[in-house]
Write a protein that holds these residues in place. Sequence first.
Motif, PDB file in Angstrom:
ATOM      1  N   LYS A   1       0.856  -1.248   0.037  1.00 49.23           N
ATOM      2  CA  LYS A   1      -0.037   0.086   0.035  1.00 49.23           C
ATOM      3  C   LYS A   1       0.819   1.289   0.079  1.00 49.23           C
ATOM      4  O   LYS A   1       0.313   2.112  -0.599  1.00 49.23           O
ATOM      5  N   ALA A   2       1.989   1.147   0.790  1.00 51.14           N
ATOM      6  CA  ALA A   2       2.992   2.405   0.598  1.00 51.14           C
ATOM      7  C   ALA A   2       3.446   2.494  -0.712  1.00 51.14           C
ATOM      8  O   ALA A   2       3.691   3.771  -0.988  1.00 51.14           O
ATOM      9  N   ALA A   3       3.658   1.559  -1.377  1.00 53.88           N
ATOM     10  CA  ALA A   3       4.457   1.576  -2.614  1.00 53.88           C
ATOM     11  C   ALA A   3       3.404   2.164  -3.534  1.00 53.88           C
ATOM     12  O   ALA A   3       3.653   3.024  -4.565  1.00 53.88           O
ATOM     13  N   GLY A   4       2.181   1.545  -3.485  1.00 54.92           N
ATOM     14  CA  GLY A   4       1.281   2.145  -4.366  1.00 54.92           C
ATOM     15  C   GLY A   4       0.852   3.803  -4.176  1.00 54.92           C
ATOM     16  O   GLY A   4       0.729   4.559  -5.161  1.00 54.92           O
ATOM     17  N   ASP A   5       0.763   4.029  -2.925  1.00 54.02           N
ATOM     18  CA  ASP A   5       0.464   5.690  -2.391  1.00 54.02           C
ATOM     19  C   ASP A   5       2.083   6.537  -3.247  1.00 54.02           C
ATOM     20  O   ASP A   5       1.694   7.467  -3.787  1.00 54.02           O
ATOM     21  N   ALA A   6       3.089   5.960  -3.246  1.00 54.38           N
ATOM     22  CA  ALA A   6       4.387   6.662  -3.663  1.00 54.38           C
ATOM     23  C   ALA A   6       4.135   6.724  -5.343  1.00 54.38           C
ATOM     24  O   ALA A   6       4.512   7.706  -5.654  1.00 54.38           O
ATOM     25  N   VAL A   7       3.690   5.729  -6.079  1.00 54.27           N
ATOM     26  CA  VAL A   7       3.234   5.654  -7.501  1.00 54.27           C
ATOM     27  C   VAL A   7       2.296   6.723  -7.719  1.00 54.27           C
ATOM     28  O   VAL A   7       2.398   7.619  -8.521  1.00 54.27           O
ATOM     29  N   VAL A   8       1.232   6.786  -6.963  1.00 51.07           N
ATOM     30  CA  VAL A   8      -0.114   7.595  -7.242  1.00 51.07           C
ATOM     31  C   VAL A   8       0.522   9.067  -7.163  1.00 51.07           C
ATOM     32  O   VAL A   8      -0.062  10.106  -7.586  1.00 51.07           O
ATOM     33  N   SER A   9       1.340   9.543  -6.161  1.00 47.54           N
ATOM     34  CA  SER A   9       1.749  10.658  -5.729  1.00 47.54           C
ATOM     35  C   SER A   9       2.289  11.402  -7.028  1.00 47.54           C
ATOM     36  O   SER A   9       2.481  12.619  -6.914  1.00 47.54           O
ATOM     37  N   VAL A  10       2.936  10.787  -7.817  1.00 48.02           N
ATOM     38  CA  VAL A  10       3.634  11.365  -9.055  1.00 48.02           C
ATOM     39  C   VAL A  10       2.502  11.641  -9.823  1.00 48.02           C
ATOM     40  O   VAL A  10       2.892  12.415 -10.842  1.00 48.02           O
ATOM     41  N   VAL A  11       1.071  11.544  -9.942  1.00 47.31           N
ATOM     42  CA  VAL A  11       0.138  11.739 -10.975  1.00 47.31           C
ATOM     43  C   VAL A  11      -0.419  13.254 -10.512  1.00 47.31           C
ATOM     44  O   VAL A  11      -0.455  13.425  -9.315  1.00 47.31           O
ATOM     45  N   PRO A  12      -0.030  14.038 -11.591  1.00 48.69           N
ATOM     46  CA  PRO A  12      -0.357  15.571 -11.296  1.00 48.69           C
ATOM     47  C   PRO A  12      -1.774  15.853 -10.503  1.00 48.69           C
ATOM     48  O   PRO A  12      -2.023  16.558  -9.779  1.00 48.69           O
ATOM     49  N   LYS A  13      -2.668  14.867 -11.378  1.00 53.18           N
ATOM     50  CA  LYS A  13      -4.099  15.103 -10.568  1.00 53.18           C
ATOM     51  C   LYS A  13      -4.498  13.727  -9.763  1.00 53.18           C
ATOM     52  O   LYS A  13      -4.894  12.832 -10.382  1.00 53.18           O
ATOM     53  N   HIS A  14      -4.335  13.827  -8.334  1.00 54.76           N
ATOM     54  CA  HIS A  14      -4.280  12.636  -7.786  1.00 54.76           C
ATOM     55  C   HIS A  14      -5.057  12.724  -6.237  1.00 54.76           C
ATOM     56  O   HIS A  14      -4.829  13.905  -5.544  1.00 54.76           O
ATOM     57  N   TYR A  15      -5.982  12.097  -5.594  1.00 54.37           N
ATOM     58  CA  TYR A  15      -6.316  12.115  -4.438  1.00 54.37           C
ATOM     59  C   TYR A  15      -5.967  10.752  -4.036  1.00 54.37           C
ATOM     60  O   TYR A  15      -6.531   9.684  -4.446  1.00 54.37           O
ATOM     61  N   ILE A  16      -5.209  10.758  -2.976  1.00 53.30           N
ATOM     62  CA  ILE A  16      -4.969   9.395  -2.153  1.00 53.30           C
ATOM     63  C   ILE A  16      -5.620   9.611  -0.781  1.00 53.30           C
ATOM     64  O   ILE A  16      -5.463  10.608   0.237  1.00 53.30           O
ATOM     65  N   VAL A  17      -6.765   8.650  -0.719  1.00 58.35           N
ATOM     66  CA  VAL A  17      -7.613   8.723   0.633  1.00 58.35           C
ATOM     67  C   VAL A  17      -7.273   7.590   1.323  1.00 58.35           C
ATOM     68  O   VAL A  17      -7.268   6.584   1.332  1.00 58.35           O
ATOM     69  N   ARG A  18      -6.825   8.097   2.507  1.00 57.53           N
ATOM     70  CA  ARG A  18      -6.127   7.265   3.536  1.00 57.53           C
ATOM     71  C   ARG A  18      -7.209   6.775   4.747  1.00 57.53           C
ATOM     72  O   ARG A  18      -7.821   7.667   5.215  1.00 57.53           O
ATOM     73  N   THR A  19      -7.670   5.460   4.783  1.00 52.06           N
ATOM     74  CA  THR A  19      -8.760   5.199   5.661  1.00 52.06           C
ATOM     75  C   THR A  19      -8.139   4.058   6.614  1.00 52.06           C
ATOM     76  O   THR A  19      -7.012   3.648   6.565  1.00 52.06           O
ATOM     77  N   SER A  20      -8.814   3.515   7.545  1.00 51.36           N
ATOM     78  CA  SER A  20      -8.795   2.531   8.674  1.00 51.36           C
ATOM     79  C   SER A  20      -9.922   1.742   9.043  1.00 51.36           C
ATOM     80  O   SER A  20     -11.000   2.407   8.958  1.00 51.36           O
ATOM     81  N   TRP A  21      -9.534   0.466   9.365  1.00 48.93           N
ATOM     82  CA  TRP A  21     -10.639  -0.254   9.941  1.00 48.93           C
ATOM     83  C   TRP A  21     -12.017  -0.357   9.176  1.00 48.93           C
ATOM     84  O   TRP A  21     -13.063   0.288   9.620  1.00 48.93           O
ATOM     85  N   VAL A  22     -11.917  -0.666   8.051  1.00 48.59           N
ATOM     86  CA  VAL A  22     -13.027  -0.559   6.906  1.00 48.59           C
ATOM     87  C   VAL A  22     -14.261  -1.309   7.225  1.00 48.59           C
ATOM     88  O   VAL A  22     -14.014  -2.627   7.295  1.00 48.59           O
ATOM     89  N   ILE A  23     -15.432  -0.907   7.243  1.00 47.28           N
ATOM     90  CA  ILE A  23     -16.576  -1.533   7.249  1.00 47.28           C
ATOM     91  C   ILE A  23     -17.706  -1.218   6.330  1.00 47.28           C
ATOM     92  O   ILE A  23     -17.989   0.108   6.228  1.00 47.28           O
TER      93      ILE A  23
END
Length: 474
Positions: A322-344
């Motif tokens: 997940k950290a590696a995926g976040d790093a990849v997405v962060s280089v996209v000029p138009k991006h939203y990384i939505v970080r969640t926890s304990w998903v129900i």
Amino acid sequence: MEFSKPLAAHETTIPGVVLYDLPVHGDNRGWFKENWQREKMLALGLPDFGPVQNNISFNEKAGTTRGIHAEPWDKYVSVATGRIFGAWVDLREGPTFGAVFTAELDPSKAIFIPRGVGNAFQTLEDGTAYSYLVNDHWSADAQSEYTFLNLADETAAVPWPIPLEQAELSEKDRAHPRLADVTPMRPKKILVLGAGGQLGKALRKAYDGAGSPEGPNAPVEFATRAEFDLADPNAYASRNWSQYSTIINAAAYTAVDKAETPEGRRDAWAINVSAVAKLAAIAVEHRLTLVHVSSDYVFDGTVEVHDEDEPFSPLGVYGQTKAAGDAVVSVVPKHYIVRTSWVIGEGNNFVRTMANLAAKGVKPSVVNDQIGRLSFTEDIAAGIRHLVETAAPYGVYNLSNDDEPQSWADVARSVYHLTGHEATDVTGITTEEYFTGKTAAPRPLHSSLSLAKLIALGYVPEPQDRRLAVYLRS
């Protein structure tokens, strides 16, 4: 033509259509101008629209009239030599459909025309050259997406300086429909991947009615794994990406413990990193917004509350992917990384498991040293929609439910109480005790996410206790 006026931008009566004054420097030899200078134009608010093709229309005689054509790409129009009367009509679906703007353009002016706005011009001098940058490659197939309006439409009532009966027109332009018969150009689509999962199902409900006359304009397309398999290279070639504005990636490999096995490790990296890299490349190439869902597992849990700027420190394979995926997405000029926890959400999850155990009279032992907040998929979906529709600044956003952080044992006791059972039936134990003799991935002990950044944008998450009660009733 006016020389040496400052570079300036002027809003028009059509949303997104912007008229620019261009500095032109001249002497006895002629003149020079910077027709399009990316850095300066971006500073003035011109979208970074990514032109890929430069076209020039040469018109031999004054009175040559072309349009009104709305094309499925953005254009930046200027005059190389001569002078035109330009007319632009909003042919996009929405409240400004039919709005008109006109202006004279010489080499000292330029105009930005968004996708779906009809463009037309009439030359006012012989030997006029009309230039335009576009951000998609012309193709014969693309013509099926054009929208046209008749130059003589009475509703638009364009005040042509040279009457159309005296002008040079093509037979095609003479035959285009009046405004009442024009089919408006629809907005680009939003594509939701992983639409069969917990979050995907919540996004279906959140976007229910989108694209209908009663709902938001942007149509939304949902793709389950069967319809778009992130592990299949052919899936990425199956879409005409120029028709989309946004990808919401709700798909992920989430088997935290299985990810520690050789097979699980490969699968986790394939879905959470390699597939995300393919989506990121598509988003960059086609200037799309990429929404990606992240996890508290990118942290080791040694900090009690995690903000968006905390460096990665994942403990296990799932968190690492997940950290590696976040790093990849962060280089996209138009991006939203939505970080969640304990998903129900709708499907197998901790709350459903506890409710089932309570119904069976089981008295479980539940870990009491992992602290965090629940994230109900209904609220994650609403938060994602809020970010996209309000055009929030791109970046990373924490998104969970609000309230005081709790342990898993606290949540289990609430489930027992809300379902009419004894909260004291739940016994708290440490993570170490719970996993003794079991093969399991390491877990962060603190998963609480700071919500200040999201709340500052006007989205206030529901308290987790209130959402839990509603969830259990339904």
